[in-house]
Design a protein around this motif. Sequence first.
Motif, mmCIF file in Angstrom:
data_model
loop_
_atom_site.group_PDB
_atom_site.id
_atom_site.type_symbol
_atom_site.label_atom_id
_atom_site.label_comp_id
_atom_site.label_asym_id
_atom_site.label_seq_id
_atom_site.Cartn_x
_atom_site.Cartn_y
_atom_site.Cartn_z
ATOM 1 N N SER A 1 61.614 34.908 31.854
ATOM 2 C CA SER A 1 63.032 35.154 32.217
ATOM 3 C C SER A 1 62.871 35.647 33.710
ATOM 4 O O SER A 1 63.842 35.021 34.637
ATOM 5 N N GLU A 2 61.825 36.613 33.871
ATOM 6 C CA GLU A 2 61.791 37.151 35.347
ATOM 7 C C GLU A 2 61.025 36.250 36.166
ATOM 8 O O GLU A 2 61.433 36.036 37.530
ATOM 9 N N ILE A 3 60.189 35.443 35.669
ATOM 10 C CA ILE A 3 59.325 34.589 36.538
ATOM 11 C C ILE A 3 60.327 33.413 37.234
ATOM 12 O O ILE A 3 60.206 32.846 37.898
ATOM 13 N N ARG A 4 61.068 33.080 36.159
ATOM 14 C CA ARG A 4 62.116 31.895 36.365
ATOM 15 C C ARG A 4 63.050 32.136 37.483
ATOM 16 O O ARG A 4 63.294 31.343 38.289
ATOM 17 N N LEU B 1 51.765 35.690 42.454
ATOM 18 C CA LEU B 1 51.015 35.434 41.301
ATOM 19 C C LEU B 1 50.123 34.472 41.126
ATOM 20 O O LEU B 1 49.032 34.538 40.359
ATOM 21 N N LYS B 2 50.289 33.220 41.745
ATOM 22 C CA LYS B 2 49.463 32.289 42.083
ATOM 23 C C LYS B 2 47.898 32.773 42.578
ATOM 24 O O LYS B 2 47.070 32.614 42.096
ATOM 25 N N SER B 3 48.068 33.761 43.429
ATOM 26 C CA SER B 3 46.970 34.274 43.950
ATOM 27 C C SER B 3 46.156 35.170 43.253
ATOM 28 O O SER B 3 44.813 35.469 43.024
ATOM 29 N N LEU C 1 56.779 25.617 34.782
ATOM 30 C CA LEU C 1 56.244 27.078 35.129
ATOM 31 C C LEU C 1 54.703 26.971 34.545
ATOM 32 O O LEU C 1 53.934 27.451 35.267
ATOM 33 N N ILE C 2 54.392 26.494 33.216
ATOM 34 C CA ILE C 2 52.800 26.376 32.847
ATOM 35 C C ILE C 2 52.080 25.305 33.394
ATOM 36 O O ILE C 2 50.909 25.591 33.257
ATOM 37 N N SER C 3 53.004 24.381 34.136
ATOM 38 C CA SER C 3 52.106 23.469 34.709
ATOM 39 C C SER C 3 51.872 23.724 36.194
ATOM 40 O O SER C 3 50.670 22.835 36.729
ATOM 41 N N GLN C 4 52.474 24.696 36.716
ATOM 42 C CA GLN C 4 52.356 24.908 37.972
ATOM 43 C C GLN C 4 51.619 26.156 38.186
ATOM 44 O O GLN C 4 50.955 26.402 39.426
ATOM 45 N N ILE C 5 51.329 27.004 37.403
ATOM 46 C CA ILE C 5 50.613 28.265 37.525
ATOM 47 C C ILE C 5 49.517 28.387 36.567
ATOM 48 O O ILE C 5 49.554 28.021 35.378
ATOM 49 N N ASP C 6 48.399 28.600 36.776
ATOM 50 C CA ASP C 6 47.324 28.847 36.047
ATOM 51 C C ASP C 6 47.246 30.232 35.135
ATOM 52 O O ASP C 6 46.506 31.084 35.322
ATOM 53 N N PHE C 7 47.972 30.149 33.809
ATOM 54 C CA PHE C 7 48.182 31.264 33.230
ATOM 55 C C PHE C 7 46.843 31.095 32.205
ATOM 56 O O PHE C 7 46.346 30.163 32.065
#
Length: 856
Positions: A727-730, A740-742, A764-770
Amino acid sequence: MEEPQQQVKRLSRRAARLESLLEKYKRKSQLQHTLIQLSEQASTVAELTLLYPAIHNILSQYLPSKSFYVVLQNRFTQALELSYFVDEKDAVAIPLHEAHHFKDGVTGHVFKTGKTVYLTKEEMLSRAKAGEFKILGSQAEHWVGVPIYRDGAIIGVMVSQSYEAEQSYSEHQVELLEVMSLYLATAIERVKKRELLESEVKIRTRALMQSNEALNKEIDNRKRALERQQILFQISELATQFSDIDDVYKQVHDIIRSITFADNLYIALYNKEEQWLTFPYSVDEKTRYKTRSFAKGYSELVIRTEQSQLIDCTRAKALAMEGIVERPAGYNHNLAATSWLGAPLKTATGVIGLIACQAYDHKYEFDYDDVELISFVSNQIASVLQTHLANQALKISHQQLEHRVAEKTKELQQTNLHLQMQMEERKKIEQQLYHDAHHDSLTGLPNRSLFLTQLEKTLKKHHRYPEDNFAVLFIDLDKFKDINDELGHQAGDQFLVWVSQSFSECIREHDLLARLAGDEFVVLLDHLTDRQQAEDVAKRIIKVMQQPFCLKGVCMQSGASIGITYSNKLYRNTDEIIRDADAAMYYAKNAGRGRYEFYHPLLSASSSAQKQHDQHHLDKLPTHFRYTEIVNWSDSAEPIGFIEAFGEHPVLGSTSFDILKKFAAEKPQHLEIELQLLKKAQDVAACRNDDILFNCSTMLLENNHFDVLKQQLVTEGNALCLLFEESEIRFASSQQILNLKSLAEMGIPIGLNNFGKDRCDLTLISQIDFTYVLLSSTFSKRVLQQTSYEVQLQGILAVTQVKGIKVIARGPAILNFRSLLEKHGLQLFFGKQRALDKGQETCAFIPTFDNESIPS
């Protein structure tokens, strides 16, 4: 004389030998019958697509063959391609579209060795583990593959498999498959030759028919030439003998009626200078033609292009969609022609009009032969009409001009009326879109966006007029989770609708009630003179929520915990107001639920000095960690754990630091607490061998804090995986997302917590390498209960599999989640909470509770 015992033995041996001979005879008979059936099918079926089902039907009489397929080698690409496939389990599962799918499996193994292979499930697994081949598709209990030969060379493989352990293949059944494969290549060749022969017959038949068509066409051309010659004679007589133009029009109609369908015909004349169309002659069963201005009709299309036009229903729709043809306002489409044909009247000075024929209700369909004939006629009669038109041009009266002006005015009025109606309709649509964007779809209440907008206006008004006070009530429903679990989510939705209606009756008409998310509601009370007015509203809401909610004979008791913040000149933005009301609500919930609390009593529990200590020294509170094991069902189980910090607050008691941090008044203090907790968590992780997950807030990703975070992570090492709330990342800023990505680029593990609680945003999960994605318990439970959420889960797993992200499920029942794992392929889920080992942390064992709600 033989003894009886010897006679019995001799007779037993003879009986056994007879049984053996009988069994051999049966096998020979079955083989012979099978080959006869195969020969009959090869002689009768017309194409290969019918041969394979016939073979399958023959085999099903003698052996388990519900799962059966044939693979042949493509002689051009050398790849193994599927020619026939029927399977009980893998009808959709295996990737049939891949060209080289079979070469790596046991089918390819049979093709390479050229030998019959019969494997049980255990044998297949053993040989696959030894690296002889790969296991593709669902695992069969019994599998037999037979090579197919032609002229001594292997051309494919025939396979039958069984998914039931008791349905094995006998030696005779395997022999039957081998015999079938010996004759299968010959049968395939016979069918192919028959297909080729039938194809050649069709080609020769088509050529003969084309020859006949050409001959018929030549005959038709000669007939057409004679008809045209006769028409020329009639028009020549018409040009020399006419006296009245009306008689000429009638004779032209008769000529056209003699060559094509002309029950409905009109002649239109074009005035280029004044842009008018007149209709001196018309015969029509539905339409009355009158003078009109040049527009975008079928007649105008003929005049503009100076070419004959053939229009059917399909072309009429296409012309309307392209804007080439436009119908006037109020046009009755029931009067439209189903087939229309028009030809221009050309003279040396240009196009002077057109002749048009039309048919209604599909009574006649004009074709290109009709186009050619009417074009020929129009060219001949145009010169006849030109002389008369020159005389008629001088007789246009003032009355006709006024009539045309009146018609034009009427059309413009209709157009203006239509535009006005469109503008009103658009205004209604815009109002509806605005309402949908600012209101909750379930309850119809204003949503977060509209509430924050109104709260910001109220705050600005309070700054201008301090005597005009307001209050915000933050309401969280008690035991809403129990209602969802006991009665179902549909009942939960009905409960939320009932709550919204009940709350609306507790406030004034000008007060604002909104739904933020889930079971959270807020109320904005304006034009207040004292705090007692806000307390009265809170008491009414609590009293309403004391009533049980009943559905289908089952009643559940809920309640409401309310946090109230009163207007204050120190408030500068809406986030501060929501934060304080939320904090007061959590205090009310931890103080026993079903009650209300103002914000300032929470932060001044004992004295003013104690309040400052509690508010500004949360970092000094005693801290301990709770450890949650992440259960891994995969073969290579790597240990994973989740730790959460707790503190002993003098007012709230033992409470999560994620809640205590909300009471920090200043961001520097919040940051200090975050970094101290992170440091302690790193110390815990450094003493353990498993991957440790730890919650952080997105405030650490702000530019003025991010450098401090990176320095601490580099100094202490990367033993932790930092979890951030979905909810915060959104709602994070673009700079926070970049930071976050760095972190991921630096090799620091990051994760997404409580994913899918309110929505399922795959971007969210497609754009950031969690590294990890933790599903919310709400989403995990809904997957077990609702089919629609299974589809969303498959989308999540598809994205995470591509990106190499580990997905963790959480929930209250291990048996339910075991079935979830087996059904959807999940491998990780939350286990039990416990205290950390001695030397790392010391605290008593704490049972598992829902991580999305605060324990009381």
